[in-house]
Design an enzyme around this catalytic site. Structure first.
Site, PDB file in Angstrom:
ATOM      1  N   GLU A 185       0.852  -1.185   0.000  1.00 41.73           N
ATOM      2  CA  GLU A 185       0.000   0.000   0.000  1.00 41.73           C
ATOM      3  C   GLU A 185       0.894   1.244   0.000  1.00 41.73           C
ATOM      4  O   GLU A 185       2.023   1.217   0.477  1.00 41.73           O
ATOM      5  CB  GLU A 185      -0.830  -0.053   1.276  1.00 41.73           C
ATOM      6  CG  GLU A 185      -1.684   1.150   1.598  1.00 41.73           C
ATOM      7  CD  GLU A 185      -2.299   1.072   3.000  1.00 41.73           C
ATOM      8  OE1 GLU A 185      -3.347   1.696   3.217  1.00 41.73           O
ATOM      9  OE2 GLU A 185      -1.724   0.381   3.882  1.00 41.73           O
TER      10      GLU A 185
ATOM     11  N   CYS B  83      -4.464  -3.464   3.780  1.00 42.84           N
ATOM     12  CA  CYS B  83      -4.113  -3.138   5.160  1.00 42.84           C
ATOM     13  C   CYS B  83      -5.235  -3.453   6.157  1.00 42.84           C
ATOM     14  O   CYS B  83      -5.454  -4.608   6.497  1.00 42.84           O
ATOM     15  CB  CYS B  83      -3.668  -1.682   5.244  1.00 42.84           C
ATOM     16  SG  CYS B  83      -2.586  -1.338   6.655  1.00 42.84           S
TER      17      CYS B  83
ATOM     18  N   LYS C 281      -9.775   0.814  -1.384  1.00 43.07           N
ATOM     19  CA  LYS C 281      -9.861   0.271  -0.026  1.00 43.07           C
ATOM     20  C   LYS C 281     -11.224   0.530   0.602  1.00 43.07           C
ATOM     21  O   LYS C 281     -11.701   1.668   0.642  1.00 43.07           O
ATOM     22  CB  LYS C 281      -8.757   0.899   0.822  1.00 43.07           C
ATOM     23  CG  LYS C 281      -8.638   0.359   2.228  1.00 43.07           C
ATOM     24  CD  LYS C 281      -7.486   1.072   2.948  1.00 43.07           C
ATOM     25  CE  LYS C 281      -7.275   0.546   4.360  1.00 43.07           C
ATOM     26  NZ  LYS C 281      -6.174   1.296   5.034  1.00 43.07           N
TER      27      LYS C 281
END
Length: 264
Positions: A40, A142, A106
Site C-alpha cells: 500500500e 491493510c 480500499k
C-alpha cells in the site's frame, strides 16, 4: 504459481518509487515470478500530502507502472492514491499485467489506534477479484485484513489466493497481530494469503512519527490451512513463494468452511 513479495520502503518521491518498482519487478521476473506485489502507498508514503499527489488511473504514474509490467513481462500490484470526494483521495491498488488491468479502492478505512484515515480518504465499496494464470485472486488493503467477510466473499467468488497490500502501523503487539490475522484470514477462506507490507523504517535507521502508519515489515505468505510458507524480517526484502494451487481444493475438502457459509 510463483508470487514475489516486494517488501520495500516507499518515499516521498513518486519518481523514485517508480524506479524501486521497476528494479524489484525485474528481480522478481528473474526469480521466476509471474506476479509481484508491492505495498500500500507505493506511489507515495503516508505522512505526505496525498491529495496533492493523487493521480487518475490513466495518469502518468499508473501509466508508467503499466509500461513496466508490459516491458518486464510480469503482473504488478502496487498501492497508489487516486482522486476522491470533497478533496479527499481514494486508497487504490493498481493491478496490471497481461491478464488483468483493474483496480481496488480500499473499503475499510483505518480509523483506529489514534489514526483517522477517513479524514483524508474516500472509502471504496466494491470487492475486486482478478484472473492470473487461469485462477481467481482477491485483493485487500491493510486494515481490510481485520475483516474476514471480505476474504470469504473473495473465496465464494472463486478466489484461491487473497493478496493484501499494507502499510501496517507500528505499535505494541502489531507485528504479532499482522501475522495472526493473515493466518486467520487464510483459515476463514481456505485460500492462500499473501500479505505484503512496507518495511520498517527503523530497520534503516529512520525515525518517524508514531502516529503515521509507515510499516513494520514481516510480509508473509500463508497456506489455506493457516501455515506460514515464508516470512520476511523488518528490512526491505524480496521473497518469492511457489504456491501449489492444488492445496486449496485439498484444504476445502478437509475444511469446507466456504461451502458451509450461510448468511445470518
Amino acid at each position: 504459481m510463483k508470487i514475489a513479495l516486494a517488501q520495500v520502503l516507499s518515499t516521498s518521491d513518486p519518481q523514485r518509487n517508480l524506479v524501486m518498482v521497476r528494479d524489484y519487478a525485474k528481480q522478481a521476473k528473474e526469480a521466476g515470478a509471474s506476479l509481484v506485489v508491492f505495498p500500500e502507498a507505493m506511489q507515495i508514503a503516508f505522512g505526505n500530502d496525498l491529495a496533492r499527489n493523487a493521480q487518475a488511473l490513466d495518469g502518468p504514474w499508473a501509466t508508467l507502472i503499466r509500461q513496466q509490467a508490459r516491458e518486464i513481462g510480469i503482473t504488478i500490484i502496487a498501492g497508489m492514491f487516486t482522486p476522491g470526494e470533497a478533496g479527499r483521495v481514494r486508497n487504490t491498488l493498481l493491478i496490471t499485467g497481461a491478464e488483468a488491468d483493474t483496480h481496488y479502492d480500499k473499503i475499510h478505512l483505518y480509523d483506529a489506534f489514534g489514526y483517522a484515515e477517513s479524514d483524508s480518504v474516500t472509502p471504496g465499496d466494491v470487492p475486486v477479484q482478478f484472473s492470473h494464470q487461469g485462477q481467481t485472486l482477491g485483493v485487500a488493503t491493510c486494515y481490510d485484513l481485520r475483516f474476514p467477510q471480505l476474504f470469504i466473499r473473495h473465496a465464494i467468488s472463486g478466489a484461491i489466493v487473497n493478496i493484501v497490500c499494507a502499510s501496517w502501523g507500528a505499535g505494541d503487539g502489531k507485528v504479532e497481530q499482522w501475522t495472526t490475522l493473515a493466518k486467520a484470514r487464510a483459515l476463514d477462506s481456505t485460500t492462500f494469503v499473501v500479505a505484503v507490507g512496507q518495511a520498517d523504517p527503523e530497520s534503516l535507521g529512520q525515525q518517524v512519527p508514531s502516529s503515521v502508519p509507515l510499516g513494520v515489515g514481516h510480509s508473509v505468505a500463508v497456506d489455506p490451512l493457516g501455515r506460514i510458507i515464508a516470512q520476511a524480517g523488518a528490512e526491505p526484502e524480496l521473497l518469492v513463494v511457489d504456491l501449489d494451487v492444488a492445496l486449496v481444493e485439498k484444504a476445502r475438502r478437509q475444511l469446507p468452511v466456504v461451502a458451509n457459509t450461510v448468511d445470518l
